[in-house]
Design a protein around this motif. Structure first.
Motif, PDB file in Angstrom:
ATOM      1  N   SER A 148      -2.692   1.948   2.548  1.00  0.00           N
ATOM      2  CA  SER A 148      -1.932   1.656   1.331  1.00  0.00           C
ATOM      3  C   SER A 148      -1.021   2.838   1.002  1.00  0.00           C
ATOM      4  O   SER A 148      -1.212   3.945   1.513  1.00  0.00           O
ATOM      5  CB  SER A 148      -2.890   1.385   0.166  1.00  0.00           C
ATOM      6  OG  SER A 148      -3.735   2.498  -0.067  1.00  0.00           O
ATOM      7  N   SER A 169      -2.812   2.225  -6.669  1.00  0.00           N
ATOM      8  CA  SER A 169      -3.038   2.033  -5.239  1.00  0.00           C
ATOM      9  C   SER A 169      -4.461   2.419  -4.840  1.00  0.00           C
ATOM     10  O   SER A 169      -5.096   1.737  -4.029  1.00  0.00           O
ATOM     11  CB  SER A 169      -2.025   2.852  -4.434  1.00  0.00           C
ATOM     12  OG  SER A 169      -2.233   2.714  -3.056  1.00  0.00           O
ATOM     13  N   TRP A 224      -0.842  -7.413   3.061  1.00  0.00           N
ATOM     14  CA  TRP A 224      -0.865  -8.026   1.738  1.00  0.00           C
ATOM     15  C   TRP A 224       0.482  -7.723   1.089  1.00  0.00           C
ATOM     16  O   TRP A 224       0.755  -6.608   0.668  1.00  0.00           O
ATOM     17  CB  TRP A 224      -2.011  -7.457   0.921  1.00  0.00           C
ATOM     18  CG  TRP A 224      -2.231  -8.115  -0.410  1.00  0.00           C
ATOM     19  CD1 TRP A 224      -1.505  -9.106  -0.989  1.00  0.00           C
ATOM     20  CD2 TRP A 224      -3.276  -7.807  -1.326  1.00  0.00           C
ATOM     21  NE1 TRP A 224      -2.022  -9.451  -2.202  1.00  0.00           N
ATOM     22  CE2 TRP A 224      -3.114  -8.660  -2.445  1.00  0.00           C
ATOM     23  CE3 TRP A 224      -4.317  -6.888  -1.316  1.00  0.00           C
ATOM     24  CZ2 TRP A 224      -3.957  -8.617  -3.535  1.00  0.00           C
ATOM     25  CZ3 TRP A 224      -5.163  -6.838  -2.410  1.00  0.00           C
ATOM     26  CH2 TRP A 224      -4.986  -7.706  -3.510  1.00  0.00           C
ATOM     27  N   THR A 225       1.333  -8.720   1.050  1.00  0.00           N
ATOM     28  CA  THR A 225       2.658  -8.547   0.469  1.00  0.00           C
ATOM     29  C   THR A 225       2.566  -8.571  -1.050  1.00  0.00           C
ATOM     30  O   THR A 225       1.829  -9.379  -1.622  1.00  0.00           O
ATOM     31  CB  THR A 225       3.597  -9.679   0.945  1.00  0.00           C
ATOM     32  OG1 THR A 225       3.596  -9.687   2.382  1.00  0.00           O
ATOM     33  CG2 THR A 225       5.007  -9.480   0.433  1.00  0.00           C
ATOM     34  N   ASP A 226       3.302  -7.694  -1.711  1.00  0.00           N
ATOM     35  CA  ASP A 226       3.336  -7.648  -3.187  1.00  0.00           C
ATOM     36  C   ASP A 226       1.929  -7.559  -3.779  1.00  0.00           C
ATOM     37  O   ASP A 226       1.535  -8.345  -4.646  1.00  0.00           O
ATOM     38  CB  ASP A 226       4.076  -8.869  -3.747  1.00  0.00           C
ATOM     39  CG  ASP A 226       5.532  -8.886  -3.317  1.00  0.00           C
ATOM     40  OD1 ASP A 226       6.131  -7.801  -3.206  1.00  0.00           O
ATOM     41  OD2 ASP A 226       6.077  -9.990  -3.100  1.00  0.00           O
ATOM     42  N   PRO A 283      -1.045  -6.447  -6.138  1.00  0.00           N
ATOM     43  CA  PRO A 283      -0.961  -6.236  -7.598  1.00  0.00           C
ATOM     44  C   PRO A 283      -1.445  -4.852  -8.035  1.00  0.00           C
ATOM     45  O   PRO A 283      -2.437  -4.720  -8.763  1.00  0.00           O
ATOM     46  CB  PRO A 283      -1.859  -7.344  -8.149  1.00  0.00           C
ATOM     47  CG  PRO A 283      -2.897  -7.530  -7.093  1.00  0.00           C
ATOM     48  CD  PRO A 283      -2.190  -7.311  -5.777  1.00  0.00           C
ATOM     49  N   PRO A 331       6.681  -0.905   3.263  1.00  0.00           N
ATOM     50  CA  PRO A 331       7.055  -1.071   1.852  1.00  0.00           C
ATOM     51  C   PRO A 331       5.945  -0.626   0.913  1.00  0.00           C
ATOM     52  O   PRO A 331       4.760  -0.886   1.168  1.00  0.00           O
ATOM     53  CB  PRO A 331       7.316  -2.577   1.732  1.00  0.00           C
ATOM     54  CG  PRO A 331       6.514  -3.189   2.829  1.00  0.00           C
ATOM     55  CD  PRO A 331       6.512  -2.191   3.951  1.00  0.00           C
ATOM     56  N   ASP A 332       6.310   0.044  -0.165  1.00  0.00           N
ATOM     57  CA  ASP A 332       5.323   0.501  -1.139  1.00  0.00           C
ATOM     58  C   ASP A 332       4.736  -0.626  -1.972  1.00  0.00           C
ATOM     59  O   ASP A 332       3.867  -0.387  -2.806  1.00  0.00           O
ATOM     60  CB  ASP A 332       5.951   1.550  -2.067  1.00  0.00           C
ATOM     61  CG  ASP A 332       5.928   2.950  -1.465  1.00  0.00           C
ATOM     62  OD1 ASP A 332       5.283   3.122  -0.404  1.00  0.00           O
ATOM     63  OD2 ASP A 332       6.549   3.854  -2.037  1.00  0.00           O
ATOM     64  N   SER A 333       5.179  -1.849  -1.730  1.00  0.00           N
ATOM     65  CA  SER A 333       4.617  -2.999  -2.435  1.00  0.00           C
ATOM     66  C   SER A 333       3.488  -3.653  -1.651  1.00  0.00           C
ATOM     67  O   SER A 333       2.920  -4.654  -2.100  1.00  0.00           O
ATOM     68  CB  SER A 333       5.721  -4.045  -2.670  1.00  0.00           C
ATOM     69  OG  SER A 333       6.284  -4.466  -1.431  1.00  0.00           O
ATOM     70  N   ALA A 334       3.129  -3.091  -0.488  1.00  0.00           N
ATOM     71  CA  ALA A 334       2.213  -3.776   0.422  1.00  0.00           C
ATOM     72  C   ALA A 334       0.980  -2.942   0.728  1.00  0.00           C
ATOM     73  O   ALA A 334       0.960  -1.724   0.569  1.00  0.00           O
ATOM     74  CB  ALA A 334       2.932  -4.127   1.728  1.00  0.00           C
TER      75      ALA A 334
END
Length: 273
Positions: free
Chosen positions: A227, A236, A114-116, A118, A198-201
């Motif tokens: 996560s 998160s 799951w990119t980006d 929320p 990445p910490d956004s995913a």
């Protein structure tokens, strides 16, 4: 995933994380048989409820168990600038007579990202409201070509989701009393290229459990949700809980089970009539 990549990655991981298998307390799967099908019931082995006091508990009344089957999350740690690694979730085989003496197999069926995600929408007091079924849909897509998620069983070697539908034996015969602490490591990002996740995913590994007993159905898809740390990325934890609830297999309410049983009896009577 080609053989050379798997071999090189296995050597890299073995060199960086050479350690004996040991118990990993936290979010794990309790493997058991319900209605003649394998299920993996997420729970907290340390006895610390992470669902929150305002959230429902499993219908056995235990807040340490999830209110759904086959989904639980864990948070990775970044090891230097090379690997994003989580030592959870692992598997515990319940004291289940139906599995005694049976081989137990795990199949890695896929991996997504799951990119980006929320995370900010789930931070602070907003987080707990997103944990129920029907209120939330995660947005997972295929991994990028340069990405991978590696799954390492500390008892059974390297498992690779990018070579899906290969079964690995977890137990050659479940002992009386079960089999506890089947330990796994999960690596997200691209460990061979020293690329951190990445910490956004949010990542998810899809798996299935099966047994050598043909009379017991394989599990539905089991989800290991990975996560970033909740301390480094606010929201998160609650986003991961909501993702668990969205992907997990709902547990029928006791009333529903009773109605199903009554309905089955009535149907049988009609057929005999």
């Amino acid at each position: 995933m080609n053989t050379a990549f798997k071999t090189t990655t296995a050597i890299l991981i073995a060199a960086v994380f050479a350690e004996a298998a040991s118990a990993h307390g936290g979010r794990r799967y309790d493997v058991k048989v319900i209605d003649n099908q394998i299920v993996a019931h997420g729970y907290i082995s340390t006895g610390a409820d992470d669902m929150g006091d305002n959230l429902p508990v499993a219908n056995d009344g235990d807040p340490l168990y999830r209110t759904y089957y086959n989904a639980v999350h864990a948070h990775w740690d970044n090891i230097g600038n090379a690997i994003s690694r989580s030592t959870l979730p692992g598997f515990d085989v319940d004291d289940t007579p139906e599995l005694q003496g049976d081989e137990l197999w795990l199949t890695i069926t896929g991996a997504k990202k799951w990119t980006d995600a929320p995370f900010a929408d789930f931070a602070g007091s907003h987080g707990s409201g997103h944990s129920g079924h029907g209120h939330f849909t995660p947005d997972f897509v295929a991994l990028e070509p340069e990405e991978s998620i590696l799954v390492q069983s500390l008892d059974n070697g390297l498992l690779a989701p990018l070579s899906p539908n290969t079964a690995f034996q977890l137990d050659d015969g479940v002992a009386n009393g079960g089999h506890y602490d089947l330990v796994f490591d999960f690596y997200a990002g691209n460990p061979l290229a020293h690329t951190l996740a990445p910490d956004s995913a949010v990542y998810v590994v899809e798996m299935q459990l099966s047994t050598s007993d043909a009379s017991i159905l394989p599990s539905d898809t089991i989800y290991a949700i990975l996560s970033p740390s909740g301390t480094s990325v606010p929201g998160s934890h609650h986003l991961s809980l909501a993702t668990e609830a969205a992907l997990g297999t709902p547990i029928p309410e006791p009333t529903s089970l009773g109605l199903i049983a009554v309905g089955g009896v009535l149907l049988a009577r009609r057929r005999r009539a």
